[in-house]
Structure formats: structure tokens, C-alpha cells
Design a protein around this motif. Structure first.
Motif, PDB file in Angstrom:
ATOM      1  N   GLN A 129      29.342  -6.172  57.207  1.00  0.00           N
ATOM      2  CA  GLN A 129      29.407  -4.794  56.845  1.00  0.00           C
ATOM      3  C   GLN A 129      28.864  -3.967  58.032  1.00  0.00           C
ATOM      4  OE1 GLN A 129      30.612  -3.197  54.040  1.00  0.00           O
ATOM      5  NE2 GLN A 129      31.117  -5.232  53.332  1.00  0.00           N
ATOM      6  N   PHE A 130      28.161  -4.289  58.889  1.00  0.00           N
ATOM      7  CA  PHE A 130      27.440  -3.454  60.094  1.00  0.00           C
ATOM      8  C   PHE A 130      28.035  -3.945  61.426  1.00  0.00           C
ATOM      9  CE2 PHE A 130      23.288  -2.529  57.243  1.00  0.00           C
ATOM     10  CZ  PHE A 130      24.131  -1.708  56.379  1.00  0.00           C
ATOM     11  N   GLY A 131      28.716  -5.072  61.598  1.00  0.00           N
ATOM     12  CA  GLY A 131      29.618  -5.530  62.662  1.00  0.00           C
ATOM     13  C   GLY A 131      28.595  -5.975  63.712  1.00  0.00           C
ATOM     14  N   ASN A 159      25.089 -16.283  64.053  1.00  0.00           N
ATOM     15  CA  ASN A 159      26.366 -16.596  63.086  1.00  0.00           C
ATOM     16  C   ASN A 159      26.070 -16.459  61.730  1.00  0.00           C
ATOM     17  OD1 ASN A 159      27.964 -17.287  65.380  1.00  0.00           O
ATOM     18  ND2 ASN A 159      27.110 -19.216  65.590  1.00  0.00           N
ATOM     19  N   GLY A 160      26.943 -16.576  60.650  1.00  0.00           N
ATOM     20  CA  GLY A 160      26.723 -16.591  59.208  1.00  0.00           C
ATOM     21  C   GLY A 160      26.330 -15.165  58.764  1.00  0.00           C
ATOM     22  N   CYS A 161      26.199 -15.328  57.634  1.00  0.00           N
ATOM     23  CA  CYS A 161      25.805 -14.108  56.790  1.00  0.00           C
ATOM     24  C   CYS A 161      24.369 -13.766  56.747  1.00  0.00           C
ATOM     25  CB  CYS A 161      26.564 -13.826  55.419  1.00  0.00           C
ATOM     26  SG  CYS A 161      28.252 -13.945  55.501  1.00  0.00           S
ATOM     27  N   ASP A 162      23.731 -12.727  57.214  1.00  0.00           N
ATOM     28  CA  ASP A 162      22.445 -12.457  57.260  1.00  0.00           C
ATOM     29  C   ASP A 162      22.060 -10.851  56.791  1.00  0.00           C
ATOM     30  OD1 ASP A 162      21.084 -14.967  58.416  1.00  0.00           O
ATOM     31  OD2 ASP A 162      22.423 -14.180  59.848  1.00  0.00           O
ATOM     32  N   PHE A 183      18.871  -6.977  61.997  1.00  0.00           N
ATOM     33  CA  PHE A 183      18.617  -7.967  61.319  1.00  0.00           C
ATOM     34  C   PHE A 183      17.324  -7.989  60.581  1.00  0.00           C
ATOM     35  CE2 PHE A 183      21.983 -10.058  63.476  1.00  0.00           C
ATOM     36  CZ  PHE A 183      22.984 -10.128  62.453  1.00  0.00           C
ATOM     37  N   VAL A 184      17.063  -8.331  59.283  1.00  0.00           N
ATOM     38  CA  VAL A 184      15.798  -8.232  58.700  1.00  0.00           C
ATOM     39  C   VAL A 184      14.971  -9.700  58.664  1.00  0.00           C
ATOM     40  CG1 VAL A 184      14.775  -8.089  56.447  1.00  0.00           C
ATOM     41  CG2 VAL A 184      16.638  -6.473  57.237  1.00  0.00           C
ATOM     42  N   ASP A 185      13.653  -9.676  59.093  1.00  0.00           N
ATOM     43  CA  ASP A 185      12.969 -10.675  59.002  1.00  0.00           C
ATOM     44  C   ASP A 185      11.950 -10.449  57.916  1.00  0.00           C
ATOM     45  OD1 ASP A 185      14.124 -12.334  61.441  1.00  0.00           O
ATOM     46  OD2 ASP A 185      12.563 -11.156  62.531  1.00  0.00           O
ATOM     47  N   GLY A 186      11.772 -11.430  56.936  1.00  0.00           N
ATOM     48  CA  GLY A 186      10.933 -11.199  55.820  1.00  0.00           C
ATOM     49  C   GLY A 186      11.738 -11.131  54.396  1.00  0.00           C
ATOM     50  N   ALA A 187      12.890 -10.923  54.404  1.00  0.00           N
ATOM     51  CA  ALA A 187      13.828 -10.923  53.300  1.00  0.00           C
ATOM     52  C   ALA A 187      15.038 -11.655  53.546  1.00  0.00           C
ATOM     53  CB  ALA A 187      13.954  -9.353  52.671  1.00  0.00           C
ATOM     54  N   HIS A 188      15.628 -12.388  52.737  1.00  0.00           N
ATOM     55  CA  HIS A 188      16.984 -13.332  52.709  1.00  0.00           C
ATOM     56  C   HIS A 188      18.035 -12.530  52.047  1.00  0.00           C
ATOM     57  CE1 HIS A 188      19.573 -16.535  52.559  1.00  0.00           C
ATOM     58  NE2 HIS A 188      19.104 -16.955  53.740  1.00  0.00           N
ATOM     59  N   ILE A 189      19.158 -12.781  52.374  1.00  0.00           N
ATOM     60  CA  ILE A 189      20.266 -12.003  51.920  1.00  0.00           C
ATOM     61  C   ILE A 189      20.606 -12.540  50.453  1.00  0.00           C
ATOM     62  CG2 ILE A 189      21.951 -13.659  52.655  1.00  0.00           C
ATOM     63  CD1 ILE A 189      23.750 -11.310  53.341  1.00  0.00           C
ATOM     64  N   ASP A 190      20.369 -13.605  50.218  1.00  0.00           N
ATOM     65  CA  ASP A 190      20.524 -14.260  48.827  1.00  0.00           C
ATOM     66  C   ASP A 190      19.280 -14.084  47.774  1.00  0.00           C
ATOM     67  OD1 ASP A 190      22.902 -15.246  48.970  1.00  0.00           O
ATOM     68  OD2 ASP A 190      22.334 -16.919  50.201  1.00  0.00           O
TER      69      ASP A 190
END
Length: 101
Positions: free
Chosen positions: A33-35, A40-43, A54-61
Motif C-alpha cells: 500500500q505504501f510502495g 522483501n515480503g509484507c510488513d 516500517f514498524v518495529d514493535g508490532a507485526h502485520i499479522d
């Protein structure tokens, strides 16, 4: 005089440590969504003032299936209330809460 020096020391110390800020941001998949292309991969990523991190401390899933058609971060941009700070080009999150679906 001693009190004045102590006050100056604490003033400098307070300015040297950036405080964490709580704010409402856009949250989604950085790649889909943000380009963002620098990993690599979805984050999970957030967008603050037009800049994505990108966020550290929370995961996409952590917030459901990231590929869900209606709520997944790879398909939609959601609002989140976050606390943390930008450090080394990444958002270091101390709290991350979805505020709407």
C-alpha cells in the motif's frame, strides 16, 4: 549557583532524549500500500505527514489476516493510534492500536 547548574544539566538532558508521541496515523502494508521497497515480503508500516516507515514493535499479522479482502493491511489502509518515535528510518512502536476497521 549550584541549583542553576543542576537545572541547566536537566534541561540539556531533557532536550537530548526525544519524547515518544501518541498520534493517529495511517497503517498498512509497507510494500503493498505504501510502495516501500527496501525489504522483501509484507510488513507493517505507518504513514506520518506523508512519509512511510516500517514498524518495529508490532507485526502485520497481529491484527488479523494481512491478506483479508476487507480488513487486511495488504488490501486496505487503516487508522491506528500509535506511540513511539522514528529512529534510524523506522518507527519504534511502544503501543499500536487499531482505531477503526
Amino acid at each position: 549557583m549550584k541549583k542553576f547548574i543542576v537545572l541547566i544539566f536537566f534541561g540539556i538532558l531533557a532536550c537530548a532524549n526525544p519524547k515518544e508521541k501518541t498520534q493517529i496515523v495511517e497503517a498498512s502494508c509497507g510494500q503493498c500500500q505504501f510502495g516501500l521497497k527496501n525489504q522483501n515480503g509484507c510488513d507493517l508500516a505507518i504513514k506520518v505527514d506523508g512519509q512511510a516507515y516500517f514498524v518495529d514493535g508490532a507485526h502485520i499479522d497481529d491484527y488479523g489476516d494481512s491478506h483479508d479482502e476487507n480488513t487486511g493491511f495488504c488490501n486496505v489502509v487503516r487508522k491506528a493510534e500509535v506511540s513511539g518515535k522514528v529512529e534510524d528510518g523506522r518507527f519504534k512502536s511502544s503501543s499500536f492500536k487499531i482505531v477503526e476497521k
